[in-house]
Design a protein around this motif. Structure first.
Motif, PDB file in Angstrom:
ATOM      1  N   ASP A   1       3.008   3.730 -13.559  1.00 20.08           N
ATOM      2  CA  ASP A   1       4.094   3.257 -12.698  1.00 20.08           C
ATOM      3  C   ASP A   1       3.562   2.590 -11.431  1.00 20.08           C
ATOM      4  N   HIS A   2       2.399   3.046 -10.959  1.00 21.45           N
ATOM      5  CA  HIS A   2       1.826   2.526  -9.717  1.00 21.45           C
ATOM      6  C   HIS A   2       0.367   2.151  -9.935  1.00 21.45           C
ATOM      7  N   PHE A   3      -0.122   1.234  -9.108  1.00 18.05           N
ATOM      8  CA  PHE A   3      -1.550   0.924  -9.096  1.00 18.05           C
ATOM      9  C   PHE A   3      -2.021   0.859  -7.645  1.00 18.05           C
ATOM     10  N   VAL A   4      -3.286   1.241  -7.438  1.00 17.45           N
ATOM     11  CA  VAL A   4      -3.860   1.267  -6.100  1.00 17.45           C
ATOM     12  C   VAL A   4      -4.777   0.062  -5.904  1.00 17.45           C
ATOM     13  N   ASP A   5      -4.526  -0.666  -4.847  1.00 16.59           N
ATOM     14  CA  ASP A   5      -5.391  -1.753  -4.382  1.00 16.59           C
ATOM     15  C   ASP A   5      -6.146  -1.200  -3.175  1.00 16.59           C
ATOM     16  N   LYS A   6      -7.425  -0.914  -3.355  1.00 14.99           N
ATOM     17  CA  LYS A   6      -8.198  -0.243  -2.320  1.00 14.99           C
ATOM     18  C   LYS A   6      -9.187  -1.208  -1.646  1.00 14.99           C
ATOM     19  N   LEU A   7      -8.704  -2.331  -1.170  1.00 18.20           N
ATOM     20  CA  LEU A   7      -9.573  -3.231  -0.413  1.00 18.20           C
ATOM     21  C   LEU A   7      -9.390  -2.907   1.067  1.00 18.20           C
ATOM     22  N   PRO A   8     -10.392  -2.290   1.708  1.00 19.89           N
ATOM     23  CA  PRO A   8     -10.194  -1.833   3.089  1.00 19.89           C
ATOM     24  C   PRO A   8      -9.710  -2.915   4.043  1.00 19.89           C
ATOM     25  N   VAL A   9     -10.262  -4.139   3.919  1.00 26.25           N
ATOM     26  CA  VAL A   9      -9.952  -5.165   4.914  1.00 26.25           C
ATOM     27  C   VAL A   9      -8.538  -5.709   4.798  1.00 26.25           C
ATOM     28  N   ASN A  10      -7.759  -5.223   3.857  1.00 26.70           N
ATOM     29  CA  ASN A  10      -6.343  -5.615   3.838  1.00 26.70           C
ATOM     30  C   ASN A  10      -5.599  -5.108   5.073  1.00 26.70           C
ATOM     31  N   PHE A  11      -6.249  -4.279   5.901  1.00 26.62           N
ATOM     32  CA  PHE A  11      -5.604  -3.859   7.153  1.00 26.62           C
ATOM     33  C   PHE A  11      -5.217  -5.073   7.987  1.00 26.62           C
ATOM     34  N   ARG A  12      -5.968  -6.159   7.851  1.00 28.08           N
ATOM     35  CA  ARG A  12      -5.692  -7.368   8.640  1.00 28.08           C
ATOM     36  C   ARG A  12      -4.328  -7.953   8.293  1.00 28.08           C
ATOM     37  N   PHE A  13      -3.882  -7.743   7.066  1.00 26.18           N
ATOM     38  CA  PHE A  13      -2.696  -8.420   6.569  1.00 26.18           C
ATOM     39  C   PHE A  13      -1.512  -7.482   6.388  1.00 26.18           C
ATOM     40  N   LEU A  14      -1.557  -6.336   7.068  1.00 24.22           N
ATOM     41  CA  LEU A  14      -0.515  -5.337   6.891  1.00 24.22           C
ATOM     42  C   LEU A  14       0.899  -5.907   7.082  1.00 24.22           C
ATOM     43  N   PRO A  15       1.183  -6.675   8.140  1.00 25.41           N
ATOM     44  CA  PRO A  15       2.548  -7.193   8.280  1.00 25.41           C
ATOM     45  C   PRO A  15       2.948  -8.136   7.148  1.00 25.41           C
ATOM     46  N   LEU A  16       1.996  -8.952   6.681  1.00 27.27           N
ATOM     47  CA  LEU A  16       2.299  -9.839   5.559  1.00 27.27           C
ATOM     48  C   LEU A  16       2.619  -9.042   4.302  1.00 27.27           C
ATOM     49  N   ILE A  17       1.896  -7.944   4.088  1.00 25.72           N
ATOM     50  CA  ILE A  17       2.171  -7.090   2.932  1.00 25.72           C
ATOM     51  C   ILE A  17       3.555  -6.468   3.068  1.00 25.72           C
ATOM     52  N   LEU A  18       3.886  -6.004   4.274  1.00 28.09           N
ATOM     53  CA  LEU A  18       5.207  -5.417   4.495  1.00 28.09           C
ATOM     54  C   LEU A  18       6.326  -6.412   4.195  1.00 28.09           C
ATOM     55  N   ALA A  19       6.095  -7.679   4.542  1.00 30.71           N
ATOM     56  CA  ALA A  19       7.112  -8.705   4.278  1.00 30.71           C
ATOM     57  C   ALA A  19       7.163  -9.062   2.800  1.00 30.71           C
ATOM     58  N   ALA A  20       5.989  -9.233   2.187  1.00 29.68           N
ATOM     59  CA  ALA A  20       5.930  -9.721   0.813  1.00 29.68           C
ATOM     60  C   ALA A  20       6.271  -8.651  -0.210  1.00 29.68           C
ATOM     61  N   LEU A  21       5.930  -7.391   0.096  1.00 29.35           N
ATOM     62  CA  LEU A  21       6.127  -6.279  -0.836  1.00 29.35           C
ATOM     63  C   LEU A  21       6.713  -5.098  -0.071  1.00 29.35           C
ATOM     64  N   PRO A  22       7.966  -5.205   0.356  1.00 26.03           N
ATOM     65  CA  PRO A  22       8.543  -4.192   1.254  1.00 26.03           C
ATOM     66  C   PRO A  22       8.633  -2.796   0.657  1.00 26.03           C
ATOM     67  N   ASN A  23       8.574  -2.673  -0.671  1.00 26.44           N
ATOM     68  CA  ASN A  23       8.635  -1.359  -1.304  1.00 26.44           C
ATOM     69  C   ASN A  23       7.259  -0.797  -1.647  1.00 26.44           C
ATOM     70  N   ALA A  24       6.214  -1.563  -1.374  1.00 26.78           N
ATOM     71  CA  ALA A  24       4.857  -1.061  -1.604  1.00 26.78           C
ATOM     72  C   ALA A  24       4.554   0.051  -0.612  1.00 26.78           C
ATOM     73  N   LYS A  25       3.650   0.935  -0.980  1.00 24.93           N
ATOM     74  CA  LYS A  25       3.201   1.998  -0.088  1.00 24.93           C
ATOM     75  C   LYS A  25       1.850   1.603   0.506  1.00 24.93           C
ATOM     76  N   ILE A  26       1.709   1.799   1.818  1.00 25.16           N
ATOM     77  CA  ILE A  26       0.463   1.471   2.510  1.00 25.16           C
ATOM     78  C   ILE A  26      -0.067   2.733   3.170  1.00 25.16           C
ATOM     79  N   ILE A  27      -1.328   3.021   2.925  1.00 30.07           N
ATOM     80  CA  ILE A  27      -1.980   4.213   3.487  1.00 30.07           C
ATOM     81  C   ILE A  27      -3.190   3.760   4.292  1.00 30.07           C
ATOM     82  N   HIS A  28      -3.204   4.109   5.565  1.00 29.76           N
ATOM     83  CA  HIS A  28      -4.311   3.741   6.448  1.00 29.76           C
ATOM     84  C   HIS A  28      -5.198   4.960   6.678  1.00 29.76           C
ATOM     85  N   ILE A  29      -6.497   4.799   6.391  1.00 29.74           N
ATOM     86  CA  ILE A  29      -7.452   5.892   6.569  1.00 29.74           C
ATOM     87  C   ILE A  29      -8.195   5.678   7.885  1.00 29.74           C
ATOM     88  N   ARG A  30      -8.160   6.691   8.738  1.00 29.19           N
ATOM     89  CA  ARG A  30      -8.870   6.632  10.016  1.00 29.19           C
ATOM     90  C   ARG A  30     -10.099   7.543   9.965  1.00 29.19           C
TER      91      ARG A  30
END
Length: 530
Positions: free
Chosen positions: A367-396
């Motif tokens: 049902d779900h797949f994980v895209d684990k490219l760390p540098v996608n942090f740069r594009f977080l707002p674009l992801i929120l706009a393009a895929l509003p139902n996607a889940k985003i997890i930020h690791i600190r």
């Protein structure tokens, strides 16, 4: 006339052979001169353009490499090696559809050529399919069992698949054939924790030889540092890491000013008002993005999540940026700053749909797949706009541990800022500030977790992660280290053991040596730890 043609053909062959010999010796300018001589006399010679592509690859010039191999396929459409190289270049640019088309042609025209077979295996690996790469590597080695490059790639593949015993056997075979092969020694050092100085003595002996290339110095020094650290010989370990980092930095081009401009553009462009003004995106619930910095626990969290029966690991995908570049057409070949400034005006639904299309081969059947490219942090707002139902997890992770973990890691092609302490710290400060901006603007739309807390007590955080993704609890999520799925990141060995806190606070072992990094972070008002 016939003799003249034979002489001409012999000259082309000899000149190209000289070009390849020069390239193998690291003489890029000499190899390029051979290319120019050949192509001036015969501009439509496919092998001349192929050498152009190979020189560009070595020089880390993907644009010229694409042109060179593209010219080959126009002149000789059945040139399997050129198609294989194009497939590799396309996948690194996030152009999965083009990569798969080129890969299909490479497979069709492999002609039992071991070089093409090995390159095809590399493309499958880059596509996240280490299992599909294996038979192609085996075919290549059947033809050339003593080829060191093929053996190295095979060992890497076996490590990705978790077969460390066979990987060791392959590496020992490579070293038996070339006892000074730096890459083989580096891979060997990563297979398990060092227990004595046997391999350390070998590494030091090779490092003492004159005229080592920077590339070999980096491999050997990082291997030495890792093994010395295993034995808690902290000072000598750091000296080795520092030597390796300096050598690797000399091989890289890093435009820090361009990165500064890029981060400033992202913060200025992608505001809360920007997101609120965007039309609807693609409504898929399938993607889960894990973002952050490298070496901060992103793979640990990914393995926990993908242990769930409803989640598939797609790997570190470059398709989100690739989707934006593709939709921008010719403008998509510009710099990251120009591309993502223009991407702000793209239709979010088209971006999200393009991403879903490009990632389709890697999504699996869950049902779900994980895209684990760390540098996608740069594009977080674009992801929120393009895929509003996607889940985003930020690791600190604590900044000093995060910076040092990257500094002491030899990466394949990414993170050029990580080999000099000041550059590493300043990059981390830019990331830290950008994530502060994203948190203030969009923090309610994504989930954050601290690596140190997950490593110390995985269960409550695993439960919180699954709750965020709207999935029921499954006990196997705590046994993530027993997964058999391939791992193609720098954490290939570590994630096959239970969570631990051995690396938490590790930077304090090197407080004196890491003073430049610490001072740079403090000067930029970045806390050293959480």
């Amino acid at each position: 006339m016939a003799q003249q043609q034979r002489d001409e053909a012999a000259w082309y062959k000899a000149t190209l052979r000289e070009g390849y010999d020069r390239l193998q010796r690291g003489d890029h300018s000499g190899a390029a001169q051979c290319c120019r001589q050949v192509l001036q006399r015969k501009p439509d010679l496919a092998e001349g353009h192929f050498l152009v592509g190979m020189i560009a690859l070595e020089a880390e010039d993907p644009r010229t490499a694409l042109q060179g191999f593209g010219s080959v396929t126009k002149l000789q459409p059945d040139h399997g090696a050129a198609w294989a190289q194009l497939a590799r270049l396309f996948i690194r640019r996030g152009q999965v559809n083009r990569a798969e088309d080129a890969l299909e042609k490479a497979v069709a025209h492999a002609d039992d050529n071991p070089v093409i077979q090995d390159t095809i295996a590399t493309v499958f690996t880059l596509l996240g399919n280490a299992a599909a790469a294996s038979p192609w590597q085996e075919k290549a080695l059947q033809h050339q069992p003593a080829n060191i490059g093929f053996l190295i790639n095979r060992a890497n593949n076996l490590m990705f698949l978790g077969d460390f015993s066979r990987a060791r056997t392959v590496l020992e075979s490579a070293i038996a054939k070339n006892p000074r092969h730096a890459n083989a020694h580096w891979l060997l050092s990563g297979l398990e924790k060092a227990r004595n100085h046997d391999h350390i003595r070998v590494l030091r002996e090779i490092l003492g030889e004159p005229a080592l290339t920077d590339r070999d110095t980096a491999f050997l020094s990082y291997a030495l540092g890792k093994e010395l650290e295993d034995l808690s010989e902290w000072s000598d370990a750091f000296d080795a890491f520092a030597r390796g980092a300096a050598a690797r930095r000399r091989t890289l081009s890093y435009d820090e000013k361009a990165e500064v401009d890029f981060f400033e553009m992202l913060s200025a462009t992608y505001t809360r008002n920007w997101l609120d003004s965007r039309p609807p995106g693609n409504d898929s619930h399938a993607p889960i993005f894990i973002i952050g910095q490298p070496r901060t626990g992103t793979t640990l969290v990914e393995r926990i999540i993908t242990s769930h029966s409803a989640v598939h690991s797609a790997g570190e995908l470059r398709q989100f940026e690739g989707a934006c570049r593709r939709l921008l057409g010719p403008r998509g070949d510009a710099s990251p700053t120009a591309v993502f400034e223009a991407a702000a005006e793209l239709d979010p639904k088209k971006v999200g749909s393009a991403y879903m299309t490009l990632t389709q081969p890697m999504q699996g059947d869950s049902d779900h797949f994980v895209d684990k490219l760390p540098v996608n942090f740069r594009f977080l707002p674009l992801i929120l706009a393009a895929l509003p139902n996607a889940k985003i997890i930020h690791i600190r992770r604590g900044p000093m541990d995060a910076c040092f973990a990257s500094f002491k890691q030899l990466f394949a092609e990414a993170y050029p800022h990580s080999y000099e302490q000041g550059e590493m710290a300043r990059h981390h400060a830019r990331y830290y500030q950008l994530m502060n901006d994203w948190r203030e603007r969009f923090g309610h739309r994504y989930h954050e977790v601290d690596y140190e807390e997950v490593a110390a007590d995985p269960e409550p955080h695993a439960r919180a992660l699954l709750n965020f993704i709207d999935l029921p609890w499954e006990d196997q999520c705590l046994n993530f280290y027993s997964q058999s799925a391939a791992v193609t990141t720098a954490s290939v060995v570590q994630v096959r053991e239970a969570a631990h806190t051995r690396s938490v606070g590790r930077w304090r072992r090197y407080q004196e040596q890491l003073a430049p990094m610490r001072q740079a972070l403090e000067g930029l008002k970045i806390p050293l730890e959480h």
